[in-house]
Design an enzyme around this catalytic site. Structure first.
Site, PDB file in Angstrom:
ATOM      1  CG  ASP A   1      -5.684  -0.659   5.663  1.00  0.00           C
ATOM      2  OD1 ASP A   1      -4.599  -0.055   5.730  1.00  0.00           O
ATOM      3  OD2 ASP A   1      -5.886  -1.607   4.898  1.00  0.00           O
TER       4      ASP A   1
ATOM      5  CG  ASP B   1      -1.909   0.779   0.452  1.00  0.00           C
ATOM      6  OD1 ASP B   1      -1.268   1.512   1.209  1.00  0.00           O
ATOM      7  OD2 ASP B   1      -2.137   1.060  -0.744  1.00  0.00           O
TER       8      ASP B   1
HETATM    9  C1  XBP Z   1       0.151  -0.696   3.328  1.00  0.00           C
HETATM   10  C2  XBP Z   1       1.614  -0.491   3.434  1.00  0.00           C
HETATM   11  C3  XBP Z   1       2.240   0.588   2.622  1.00  0.00           C
HETATM   12  C4  XBP Z   1       2.149   0.230   1.143  1.00  0.00           C
HETATM   13  C5  XBP Z   1       3.213   0.947   0.346  1.00  0.00           C
HETATM   14  O1  XBP Z   1      -0.433   0.337   4.062  1.00  0.00           O
HETATM   15  O2  XBP Z   1       2.258  -1.168   4.201  1.00  0.00           O
HETATM   16  O3  XBP Z   1       3.585   0.672   3.014  1.00  0.00           O
HETATM   17  O4  XBP Z   1       2.404  -1.161   0.998  1.00  0.00           O
HETATM   18  O5  XBP Z   1       3.071   2.333   0.517  1.00  0.00           O
HETATM   19  P1  XBP Z   1      -1.937   0.175   4.715  1.00  0.00           P
HETATM   20  P2  XBP Z   1       4.383   3.219   0.803  1.00  0.00           P
HETATM   21  O6  XBP Z   1      -2.398  -1.252   4.504  1.00  0.00           O
HETATM   22  O7  XBP Z   1      -1.724   0.520   6.175  1.00  0.00           O
HETATM   23  O8  XBP Z   1      -2.778   1.162   3.968  1.00  0.00           O
HETATM   24  O9  XBP Z   1       5.435   2.755  -0.167  1.00  0.00           O
HETATM   25  O10 XBP Z   1       3.947   4.640   0.567  1.00  0.00           O
HETATM   26  O11 XBP Z   1       4.717   2.915   2.236  1.00  0.00           O
HETATM   27 MG    MG Z   2      -3.864  -2.638   4.423  1.00  0.00          MG
END
Ligand code: XBP
Ligand code: MG
Length: 261
Positions: free
Chosen positions: A10, A12
């Protein structure tokens, strides 16, 4: 007993702690630039994180705070434009080096590559956010470290739906049992488990109190040799930090006792 062949990360909250000081700040700068008096403080953003996807998060906020706006005929175009502005601000933060990798991530990626493990990404965020993070954090060839980058709107159902992990597995050409997923949130864990993937969770400020039932291990990060991890669940890593040996141990544990031939 399948051998561990690939790690599916993953982004973020896992590779980098991007939400509080990255995405949240970018959303607020986009609101201000658009002349909107909307402001997501840390607490409100933490509540809005229950929905993955930035456009989906704006829509959730509107449903809660400005339901009338959701009825505007051009609201989808306005959300897309707002999210585009947010992404521009987020990319600027990445380019400025404002969002470093979490401790131990670079070390673990290098160890995994040296051990011949294949690397992939399965994330809800916008693809350009991923490529820019990898380039700015790992250097020009950082992108080449990952064989597969499955990101954002490429799937219609975002986490906790398993679709993005199914896509990554399909592009790797591997069965879930040959892989290990690395996640930070309950939504991400549910998505990975939904795809049949054994999953290791590294928590952060926004996710540490979430329900991680089903994870093979839950830790407060990847740690470093001089900064051991705190283990919330699962077998503690013998080295005190997450390394290839501990990933292989958790992967074996996830498969259960070896079946008699
Ligand atoms: C985390 C998310 C993303 C980010 C914002 O993604 O939910 O939506 O918060 O990015 P992950 P965007 O944990 O799956 O990496 O605004 O580009 O969606
Ligand atoms: Mg995440």
């Amino acid at each position: 007993m399948d051998k561990l062949s690939a790690l599916i990360f993953d982004v973020d909250g896992t590779l980098a702690d991007t939400e509080r000081d990255g995405h949240r700040v970018a959303f607020n700068r986009a609101f201000e630039e658009s002349g909107l008096d909307w402001y997501w403080d840390q607490a409100r953003y933490g509540e809005l994180l229950r929905v993955t996807g930035g456009k989906e998060r704006i829509r959730l906020y509107l449903a809660e705070a400005h339901p009338d706006l959701l009825r505007a005929p051009d609201i989808e175009a306005r959300i897309r434009a707002l999210h585009g502005a947010k992404t521009r601000h987020y990319l600027a933060l990445l380019e400025a080096g404002a969002i470093p990798l979490r401790p131990g991530v670079r070390r673990l990626l290098q160890e995994a590559r040296a051990a011949g493990l294949r690397l992939a990404i399965a994330t809800t965020t916008t693809p350009e956010n991923v490529t820019t993070l990898l380039r700015t954090a790992l250097g020009a060839d950082g992108l080449q470290w990952f064989e597969v980058i499955a990101a954002g709107d490429i799937v219609s159902a975002k986490k906790p739906a398993p679709d993005i992990f199914h896509l990554a597995l399909s592009e790797l050409g591997l069965a879930p049992a040959a892989c290990l997923a690395l996640e930070d949130s309950a939504n991400g864990l549910r998505a990975a488990l939904g795809a049949g993937l054994p999953t290791v969770v590294t928590t952060n400020g926004y996710t540490r109190d979430q329900d991680f039932s089903g994870a093979v291990a839950v830790l407060n990060g990847f740690g470093e040799p001089d900064a051991p991890v705190t283990v919330q669940a699962g077998t503690p890593p013998a080295s005190g930090h997450v390394d290839v040996a501990s990933l292989k141990t958790w992967h074996q544990e996830a498969q259960g006792p070896a079946r008699a031939p």
